[in-house]
Design an enzyme around this catalytic site. Structure first.
Site, short mmCIF file in Angstrom:
data_model
loop_
_atom_site.label_atom_id
_atom_site.label_comp_id
_atom_site.label_asym_id
_atom_site.label_seq_id
_atom_site.Cartn_x
_atom_site.Cartn_y
_atom_site.Cartn_z
N SER A 106 -1.27 -3.93 -6.62
CA SER A 106 -1.33 -5.24 -7.27
C SER A 106 -1.78 -6.30 -6.27
O SER A 106 -1.33 -6.31 -5.12
CB SER A 106 0.04 -5.62 -7.83
OG SER A 106 0.39 -4.73 -8.85
N GLU A 155 12.93 -4.59 -3.76
CA GLU A 155 12.05 -4.71 -4.92
C GLU A 155 12.80 -4.50 -6.22
O GLU A 155 12.32 -4.85 -7.28
CB GLU A 155 10.90 -3.70 -4.77
CG GLU A 155 9.78 -3.91 -5.77
CD GLU A 155 8.58 -3.01 -5.51
OE1 GLU A 155 8.45 -2.47 -4.41
OE2 GLU A 155 7.78 -2.86 -6.45
N GLU A 182 12.43 7.27 -14.52
CA GLU A 182 12.93 8.62 -14.22
C GLU A 182 13.40 8.73 -12.77
O GLU A 182 14.39 9.40 -12.48
CB GLU A 182 11.84 9.65 -14.53
CG GLU A 182 11.55 9.84 -16.01
CD GLU A 182 10.82 8.67 -16.67
OE1 GLU A 182 10.18 7.88 -15.96
OE2 GLU A 182 10.91 8.53 -17.90
N GLY A 227 0.82 -1.21 0.00
CA GLY A 227 0.00 0.00 0.00
C GLY A 227 0.85 1.26 0.00
O GLY A 227 0.95 1.95 1.01
N SER A 241 1.37 3.61 -3.37
CA SER A 241 0.82 4.66 -4.24
C SER A 241 -0.58 5.11 -3.83
O SER A 241 -1.37 4.32 -3.32
CB SER A 241 0.76 4.16 -5.68
OG SER A 241 2.05 3.93 -6.18
#
Lengths: 381, 230
Positions: free
Chosen positions: A165, A248, A368, A131, A133
């Site tokens: 997800s 990750e 980015e 949890g 974004s």
């Protein structure tokens, strides 16, 4: 600059021996699985498969035995992970828990949290989601607004997460929430373990451009989270999330996502490829081989107890670029009968990966953002 | 890094960073890095030789040191090992061009601030750093494979990857340097012109991609991953 130093790392013999064992297991488990299904990689999940993998001791491999782990090396874990990904095993149900939620709990969690959750993760029984974004907090993660308000015995959490997800399947979410003032930005954040069955938690799937729903909106409406579910220290969420994101970014899943279409391409062109086909295969092979060496080097850094955050960012950016270049280059060179409407494994796999590849350089930190991390290591910012 | 290798790295740096002549290189014994100690050499491995060859590229030294190192030992596949040497020189030159580009953009001011503070520049240099890291990784892995023996595939990948990195990185190096990088007095071209030459020496992209591609296709999809993880 140490972040750009990639010393070669050789897998020890015991890791290579394990590879044969994993291959034999997967050959049997996945016999007859279609190529396009295999291309789903860690987007596809099966609770039953996760349990069988857990029974083999291949989840939570590096964790202490007292938490249900197996005290194997990072190198051994790496071999298992790359074999799972290349075979296209349905690892999605335990993927997040094994890769980052478990390691996060091991590092920052309370003794009670570790004892309660880690053994079940290692058995392949628990599905976690991340949890982070929110509608107003994507790359600018410190803009998180979901609020945890102190109440008797814990917190009441209200707000919204998005692009989460597996939230529709998950048992637990590790949420980054605001426990302090919004003006504090980085300082006022904390991480909470939220049981997805809690009253006030609602999950709404979002269809992606292929029509499938992997990610979700998660609404939190005064959801009660007990005191004991705080991970680490209140207000330390930003630092902890940084460590979590490094897990990750460092794995082989960041350059192998399109290997299935390269394998299908090899199958279709057979042993008499044209020059153009040979050039494409050669280019992609050299890039993939190099990335595997870099990814192994990161394992060596982890094994040596170093923090590989910058090296992991380098591997992820180069790796996701390869993952995106492969389907597009294969499409450009495919023989004239390939118009993406064919029902054969090659065309279906190609079409699936062309559509999903934009996500590769978004999930887990955008291209980015990664380049910004690299630029900081270069001393440019 | 072993103590002996650290010593070699220090000596190499001291000698090659000072625009040496051949006498200085020979006196330091850099041409004998692979020669056994009993014959008066350093008694090193290919991985030790990498330190010297990479530095040769980094400092853009114009001496036939790589050739001398190859001449000093019996090498069965001379062309292949020459390609490996070129890949290592390219890796060194890419790192040097990156350092130069970082240094230049931090000093050069436009619009009242350093070029390095612009995101457009930062993102380009990040790509450059990734490419330089990839070329260096590929060279290091090839030299290690050469120590194990039978490194044809690894060397092919290393030279091809160095060429790919050179193509992307030289363009960025010149772009961020502006006109200054295009002058004869500034030192960037000592690196970029060599990188362009070396890209064509011992096999360009077409040569190596064709060779790797033919071999991989011949082995087939079923062996691809097994071969990569051997």
């Amino acid at each position: 600059m140490p972040g750009f130093d990639f010393p070669p790392f050789d897998l020890p013999p015991e890791a290579q021996a394990l590879r044969g064992e994993v291959r034999a297991f997967l050959a049997e488990e996945l016999a007859g699985k279609p190529a396009v299904e295999r291309a789903r990689s860690w987007s596809g999940g099966s609770r039953e498969f996760s349990r069988r993998l857990g029974a083999r001791g291949w989840i939570g491999m590096t964790w202490p035995r007292k938490y249900g782990g197996h005290e194997r090396s990072y190198a051994e874990r790496y071999v298992v992970i790359e074999e799972l990904l290349v075979a296209g095993a349905p690892v999605g149900s335990h993927w997040v828990a094994d890769r980052q939620s478990g390691p996060l709990l091991l590092r920052f969690g309370t003794e009670e949290q570790r004892q309660r959750l880690l053994p079940r993760i290692a058995r392949g029984e628990l599905c976690f989601c991340i949890g982070m974004s929110e509608p107003g907090a994507g790359s600018d993660l410190a803009a998180v607004r979901t609020r945890a308000r102190r109440v008797d015995g814990g917190w009441k959490v209200s707000g919204q997460k998005i692009w989460t997800s597996n939230a529709q399947h998950a048992d637990w979410m590790i949420a980054l929430v605001r426990t302090g003032d919004a003006e504090q930005r980085h300082a006022g954040l904390s991480q909470l373990l939220i049981d997805m069955k809690t009253a006030g938690v609602t999950v709404k799937p979002i269809a992606n451009l292929t029509g499938e729903s992997h990610f979700n909106e998660v609404f939190l409406d005064d959801a009660f989270v007990p005191e004991s579910m705080l991970i680490g220290a209140e207000g330390d969420g930003w630092r902890q999330v940084g460590a979590e994101l490094a897990y990750e970014r460092s794995g082989p899943e960041r350059y192998l996502s399109s290997i299935r279409v390269l394998l299908e391409f090899l199958r279709v062109v057979g042993d008499a490829p044209s020059e153009a086909e040979r050039l494409l295969i050669g280019e992609m092979t050299a890039r993939m081989w190099t990335l595997r060496q870099m990814s192994l080097s990161v394992v060596g850094k982890l094994a040596a107890g170093e923090n590989p955050a910058v090296a992991a960012a380098v591997v992820k950016d180069l790796g996701t670029s390869l993952e995106q270049d492969i389907p597009r280059a294969v499409q450009a060179l495919a023989r004239p009968d390939c118009d993406l409407s064919g029902d054969d494994p090659f065309q279906r796999t190609l079409w699936y990966l062309l559509q999903t590849s934009p996500s590769f350089s978004l999930r887990g930190g955008t291209r980015e953002i990664l380049r910004g991390i690299i630029a900081r290591e270069l001393g440019l910012r | 890094m072993s103590e002996l290798r650290a010593l070699l790295a220090r000596t190499t740096e001291q000698v090659l960073s000072q625009t040496p002549d051949w006498a200085a290189v020979a006196q330091a014994g850099l041409d004998k890095v692979l020669v056994p100690e009993s014959w008066g050499g350093f008694g090193g491995s290919w991985e030790d030789a990498l330190i010297v060859i990479r530095a040769l590229g980094y400092h853009a030294v114009d001496l036939p040191l790589a050739e001398a190192i190859l001449d000093s030992v019996r090498v069965e596949e001379r062309d292949l090992h020459t390609a490996m040497m070129v890949a290592a020189k390219m890796a060194g030159a890419l790192s040097a061009a990156l350092d130069l580009s970082v240094e230049y953009t931090r000093q050069r001011q436009q619009f009242g601030k350093p070029l390095a503070s612009f995101q457009a520049i930062q993102q380009q240099l990040a790509i450059f750093a990734e490419e330089a890291a990839a070329a260096n990784m590929a060279a290091a892995a090839a030299f290690r494979a050469a120590d194990r023996g039978g490194a044809a595939f690894e060397i092919a990948c290393a030279k091809l990857r160095a060429n790919q990195a050179a193509r992307i990185s030289t363009a960025i190096a010149h772009q961020v340097h502006g006109a200054m990088g295009f002058t004869s007095e500034y030192r960037l071209h000592h690196l970029t012109r060599r990188l362009w030459k070396w890209s064509s020496e011992q096999g360009n992209e077409r040569f190596w991609a064709d060779r790797i591609g033919a071999q991989v296709a011949q082995r087939g999809a079923a062996n691809f991953w097994a071969d990569l993880t051997r």
